[in-house]
Every structure is written in structure tokens, then in C-alpha cells.
Write a protein that holds these residues in place. Structure first.
Motif, PDB file in Angstrom:
ATOM      1  N   LEU A  27      12.698  10.450  -7.281  1.00 21.26           N
ATOM      2  CA  LEU A  27      12.105   9.119  -7.414  1.00 21.26           C
ATOM      3  C   LEU A  27      10.807   9.037  -6.620  1.00 21.26           C
ATOM      4  CD1 LEU A  27      12.569   6.298  -8.653  1.00 21.26           C
ATOM      5  CD2 LEU A  27      13.814   5.686  -6.581  1.00 21.26           C
ATOM      6  N   ASP A  28      10.787   9.610  -5.434  1.00 17.79           N
ATOM      7  CA  ASP A  28       9.577   9.626  -4.616  1.00 17.79           C
ATOM      8  C   ASP A  28       8.588  10.675  -5.097  1.00 17.79           C
ATOM      9  OD1 ASP A  28      10.542   7.600  -2.913  1.00 17.79           O
ATOM     10  OD2 ASP A  28      11.654   9.072  -1.730  1.00 17.79           O
ATOM     11  N   ASP A  29       9.111  11.805  -5.547  1.00 19.37           N
ATOM     12  CA  ASP A  29       8.237  12.929  -5.895  1.00 19.37           C
ATOM     13  C   ASP A  29       7.557  12.760  -7.248  1.00 19.37           C
ATOM     14  OD1 ASP A  29       9.026  14.073  -3.524  1.00 19.37           O
ATOM     15  OD2 ASP A  29      10.552  15.346  -4.444  1.00 19.37           O
ATOM     16  N   LEU A  30       8.305  12.305  -8.255  1.00 14.53           N
ATOM     17  CA  LEU A  30       7.769  12.269  -9.623  1.00 14.53           C
ATOM     18  C   LEU A  30       7.680  10.877 -10.226  1.00 14.53           C
ATOM     19  CD1 LEU A  30       9.553  15.414 -11.130  1.00 14.53           C
ATOM     20  CD2 LEU A  30       7.277  15.249 -10.106  1.00 14.53           C
ATOM     21  N   GLY A  31       8.396   9.905  -9.659  1.00 15.77           N
ATOM     22  CA  GLY A  31       8.310   8.550 -10.181  1.00 15.77           C
ATOM     23  C   GLY A  31       9.565   8.093 -10.905  1.00 15.77           C
ATOM     24  N   LEU A  32       9.528   6.847 -11.378  1.00 20.00           N
ATOM     25  CA  LEU A  32      10.713   6.197 -11.922  1.00 20.00           C
ATOM     26  C   LEU A  32      11.190   6.812 -13.235  1.00 20.00           C
ATOM     27  CD1 LEU A  32      12.780   3.917 -11.663  1.00 20.00           C
ATOM     28  CD2 LEU A  32      11.144   2.397 -12.803  1.00 20.00           C
ATOM     29  N   VAL A  33      10.282   7.076 -14.158  1.00 16.16           N
ATOM     30  CA  VAL A  33      10.690   7.594 -15.474  1.00 16.16           C
ATOM     31  C   VAL A  33      11.391   8.944 -15.356  1.00 16.16           C
ATOM     32  CG1 VAL A  33       9.856   8.445 -17.698  1.00 16.16           C
ATOM     33  CG2 VAL A  33       9.012   6.268 -16.815  1.00 16.16           C
ATOM     34  N   PRO A  34      10.811   9.939 -14.681  1.00  8.62           N
ATOM     35  CA  PRO A  34      11.547  11.205 -14.517  1.00  8.62           C
ATOM     36  C   PRO A  34      12.876  11.026 -13.787  1.00  8.62           C
ATOM     37  CG  PRO A  34       9.231  11.512 -13.975  1.00  8.62           C
ATOM     38  CD  PRO A  34       9.450  10.031 -14.120  1.00  8.62           C
ATOM     39  N   ALA A  35      12.928  10.088 -12.836  1.00  9.81           N
ATOM     40  CA  ALA A  35      14.166   9.859 -12.096  1.00  9.81           C
ATOM     41  C   ALA A  35      15.257   9.309 -13.012  1.00  9.81           C
ATOM     42  CB  ALA A  35      13.921   8.901 -10.933  1.00  9.81           C
ATOM     43  N   ILE A  36      14.904   8.369 -13.886  1.00 11.99           N
ATOM     44  CA  ILE A  36      15.893   7.809 -14.814  1.00 11.99           C
ATOM     45  C   ILE A  36      16.337   8.873 -15.819  1.00 11.99           C
ATOM     46  CG2 ILE A  36      16.255   6.137 -16.670  1.00 11.99           C
ATOM     47  CD1 ILE A  36      14.549   4.172 -15.126  1.00 11.99           C
ATOM     48  N   LYS A  37      15.400   9.686 -16.303  1.00  7.61           N
ATOM     49  CA  LYS A  37      15.765  10.762 -17.234  1.00  7.61           C
ATOM     50  C   LYS A  37      16.741  11.727 -16.573  1.00  7.61           C
ATOM     51  CE  LYS A  37      11.519  10.803 -20.013  1.00  7.61           C
ATOM     52  NZ  LYS A  37      10.310  11.582 -20.395  1.00  7.61           N
ATOM     53  N   TRP A  38      16.443  12.091 -15.313  1.00 10.37           N
ATOM     54  CA  TRP A  38      17.349  12.986 -14.589  1.00 10.37           C
ATOM     55  C   TRP A  38      18.713  12.333 -14.397  1.00 10.37           C
ATOM     56  CZ3 TRP A  38      19.373  11.635  -9.784  1.00 10.37           C
ATOM     57  CH2 TRP A  38      20.201  12.614  -9.198  1.00 10.37           C
ATOM     58  N   LEU A  39      18.712  11.052 -14.062  1.00  9.92           N
ATOM     59  CA  LEU A  39      19.965  10.338 -13.820  1.00  9.92           C
ATOM     60  C   LEU A  39      20.841  10.323 -15.069  1.00  9.92           C
ATOM     61  CD1 LEU A  39      21.707   8.519 -11.956  1.00  9.92           C
ATOM     62  CD2 LEU A  39      20.435   6.562 -12.881  1.00  9.92           C
ATOM     63  N   THR A  40      20.260  10.011 -16.205  1.00  5.79           N
ATOM     64  CA  THR A  40      21.053   9.943 -17.438  1.00  5.79           C
ATOM     65  C   THR A  40      21.597  11.322 -17.812  1.00  5.79           C
ATOM     66  OG1 THR A  40      19.017  10.141 -18.778  1.00  5.79           O
ATOM     67  CG2 THR A  40      19.833   7.933 -18.325  1.00  5.79           C
ATOM     68  N   ARG A  41      20.772  12.358 -17.640  1.00  4.08           N
ATOM     69  CA  ARG A  41      21.267  13.713 -17.934  1.00  4.08           C
ATOM     70  C   ARG A  41      22.425  14.072 -17.013  1.00  4.08           C
ATOM     71  NH1 ARG A  41      15.713  15.063 -18.026  1.00  4.08           N
ATOM     72  NH2 ARG A  41      15.940  16.016 -15.966  1.00  4.08           N
ATOM     73  N   SER A  42      22.285  13.738 -15.735  1.00  2.00           N
ATOM     74  CA  SER A  42      23.314  14.101 -14.753  1.00  2.00           C
ATOM     75  C   SER A  42      24.629  13.374 -15.021  1.00  2.00           C
ATOM     76  CB  SER A  42      22.818  13.774 -13.345  1.00  2.00           C
ATOM     77  OG  SER A  42      21.659  14.500 -13.031  1.00  2.00           O
ATOM     78  N   LEU A  43      24.549  12.089 -15.347  1.00  2.00           N
ATOM     79  CA  LEU A  43      25.761  11.297 -15.519  1.00  2.00           C
ATOM     80  C   LEU A  43      26.464  11.571 -16.844  1.00  2.00           C
ATOM     81  CD1 LEU A  43      24.649   7.803 -14.113  1.00  2.00           C
ATOM     82  CD2 LEU A  43      26.085   9.511 -13.000  1.00  2.00           C
ATOM     83  N   PHE A  44      25.704  11.877 -17.887  1.00  2.00           N
ATOM     84  CA  PHE A  44      26.304  11.984 -19.220  1.00  2.00           C
ATOM     85  C   PHE A  44      26.473  13.415 -19.710  1.00  2.00           C
ATOM     86  CE2 PHE A  44      24.830   7.628 -19.112  1.00  2.00           C
ATOM     87  CZ  PHE A  44      25.797   6.941 -19.814  1.00  2.00           C
ATOM     88  N   VAL A  45      26.154  14.397 -18.859  1.00  2.38           N
ATOM     89  CA  VAL A  45      26.199  15.782 -19.311  1.00  2.38           C
ATOM     90  C   VAL A  45      27.584  16.192 -19.785  1.00  2.38           C
ATOM     91  CG1 VAL A  45      26.618  16.668 -16.976  1.00  2.38           C
ATOM     92  CG2 VAL A  45      25.573  18.154 -18.707  1.00  2.38           C
ATOM     93  N   GLN A  46      28.625  15.645 -19.182  1.00  4.11           N
ATOM     94  CA  GLN A  46      29.986  16.001 -19.578  1.00  4.11           C
ATOM     95  C   GLN A  46      30.719  14.842 -20.253  1.00  4.11           C
ATOM     96  OE1 GLN A  46      31.762  17.467 -15.943  1.00  4.11           O
ATOM     97  NE2 GLN A  46      30.962  19.528 -16.260  1.00  4.11           N
ATOM     98  N   GLU A  47      29.967  13.837 -20.689  1.00  7.27           N
ATOM     99  CA  GLU A  47      30.575  12.673 -21.331  1.00  7.27           C
ATOM    100  C   GLU A  47      30.389  12.739 -22.845  1.00  7.27           C
ATOM    101  OE1 GLU A  47      32.296  10.445 -19.640  1.00  7.27           O
ATOM    102  OE2 GLU A  47      31.813  11.373 -17.704  1.00  7.27           O
ATOM    103  N   GLU A  48      31.340  12.147 -23.567  1.00  8.05           N
ATOM    104  CA  GLU A  48      31.215  12.074 -25.021  1.00  8.05           C
ATOM    105  C   GLU A  48      30.187  11.026 -25.445  1.00  8.05           C
ATOM    106  OE1 GLU A  48      35.023  11.432 -26.737  1.00  8.05           O
ATOM    107  OE2 GLU A  48      35.875  13.321 -26.003  1.00  8.05           O
ATOM    108  N   CYS A  49      29.937  10.089 -24.585  1.00  8.07           N
ATOM    109  CA  CYS A  49      28.957   9.041 -24.856  1.00  8.07           C
ATOM    110  C   CYS A  49      27.537   9.621 -24.826  1.00  8.07           C
ATOM    111  CB  CYS A  49      29.093   7.918 -23.837  1.00  8.07           C
ATOM    112  SG  CYS A  49      27.932   6.553 -24.071  1.00  8.07           S
TER     113      CYS A  49
END
Length: 231
Positions: free
Chosen positions: A104-126
């Protein structure tokens, strides 16, 4: 009572109401400033704990993992323990990043949200889709606010919504940032449901930063969370 006295009384009442409103606004501003300081302190504590996890527990698990991997070459029965150590190390690293996302500090909000969604949903069916349409410069406080709202909302979706599709939309218009988080899950009756920690946390954060948070949900028709922030 004469008309002149009535007018004077009415003027006095209006003056008192004006003074009372000013005092209430001042107290509300003080409460918001206090809430902001509390959230900032919480973020600072999260960052500290994140570093301790990474530098302390993470380093210990790294050493343990390497040792077990080395021993498992000679003792195959230790291979399962080495894999468990690797999984524990991965979980600690993930927890450390979620608690204090340096991206979030290094690259900004958009990359942080993209990383967050990948991390949370990587093993989810959703499936989670992101849509960004803004170029506004955001303060650190606003970026953290939006990131934490997204994080809390997505965790709630994974835990409770039973959704198959989720969408995160972030856009800007003039001096306003709008965040929409939409899912097609089971929904709930917003009036009757008792707010959990997650919903309360989002509402409290939004109020502290003078942002508007709306939650619209219907049983079997999913949920939409909308955050509007003036910048």
C-alpha cells in the motif's frame, strides 16, 4: 404577549439552537479526531506486530523449514514435518502482509487491492473481479480507510455470503471517491440482523473520516456496500 415580545423570544430560541448546534458540531469533530487517532494507533500497532511476526516468528520458521528439508534428504519420514513447517511459514508471511500491507505504501491503493483480492480468493470458489476508474491523488489516511473497508468486506463475504461472484469497483468523480463491493451471496435482512464486529468496524471507520457508508442487502439477492469519501 405582544408580537414584539414573541419575536424577541423566537430570536432568543433560534440563537440558543444555533449555539447548541455549534457545540454539538464541535463535540462531533472532537470525537472524529479522537477516532482517527485511535485508528492510526491501531494501524501502528498492526505494523509493529507485523514486523515482529516477520522478523521473529518468520525467521524461526525459516530456519526450522531449512533444517527439516535438509534432514528429510536423509530421513524421508521427516518430509511431512518439513511440508508442515513450510505451510506454517507461508501462513505467518500472509498474516504479516495482511496486518500491514507494505505494498500500500510502496505501490499505492490499486495494486494493494489487486494483491488483496488475489490473496483472499486464491483458494475460494468465489470469483472476484476488480474495476478501477480513478486517477485522484489520495492521502495515506484515505488509502488505508478504503483498503481496510475492502479487506473487512471481502473477509465477511468469504465467511458468510456463500457467494460465487464478487466485484470491487473503485471510481472517482470530481472530489469524491466511491467504492462499491457487490456480491451475489445469500444476503440478509439489514434491519433485523445484529451487526457483527465487521460491520461495526466499517461503520466506525467511515464515520471517523466523515465518509458515507451504505449497506444494501436482501435475502437471496446479495449485498452491496458503498463507501463515498470526499477528497
Amino acid at each position: 404577549m405582544s408580537s414584539e415580545q414573541s419575536a424577541q423570544l423566537l430570536a432568543e430560541i433560534q440563537s440558543q439552537q444555533t449555539r447548541l448546534k455549534a457545540r454539538l458540531d464541535e463535540e462531533q469533530d472532537r470525537l472524529n479526531q479522537l477516532a482517527k487517532r485511535l485508528w492510526a494507533q491501531q494501524e501502528s500497532e498492526k505494523a509493529k506486530l507485523s514486523r515482529e511476526l516477520h522478523d521473529g516468528v518468520g525467521q524461526l520458521l525459516t530456519g526450522l523449514t531449512r533444517r527439516l528439508q535438509s534432514l528429510s534428504n536423509e530421513q524421508p519420514e521427516l518430509q511431512d514435518l518439513a511440508q508442515l513447517a513450510e505451510m506454517a511459514l507461508a501462513d505467518v508471511r500472509q498474516l504479516s502482509r495482511l496486518m500491514s500491507p507494505t505494498i500500500l505504501d510502496d505501490l499505492g491503493l490499486v495494486p494493494a487491492i489487486k494483491w488483496l483480492t488475489r490473496s483472499l480468493f486464491v483458494q475460494e470458489e468465489c470469483q472476484c473481479e476488480c474495476e478501477f476508474n480513478f486517477t485522484a491523488e489520495l492521502s495515506s489516511d484515505t488509502s488505508i480507510l478504503i483498503f481496510r473497508i475492502v479487506q473487512e468486506a471481502l473477509v465477511n463475504i468469504i465467511k458468510h455470503a456463500q457467494a460465487t461472484q464478487t466485484k470491487v469497483i473503485l471510481s472517482s468523480h470530481h472530489q469524491t471517491i466511491r467504492l462499491d463491493i457487490i456480491d451475489n451471496g445469500i444476503g440478509f435482512e439489514h434491519i433485523s440482523i445484529e451487526k457483527g464486529i465487521g460491520l461495526n468496524s466499517m461503520q466506525d471507520r467511515a464515520q471517523a473520516f466523515d465518509a458515507d457508508l451504505e449497506i444494501h442487502s436482501k435475502v437471496a439477492k446479495g449485498t452491496r456496500i458503498t463507501l463515498t469519501v470526499a477528497i
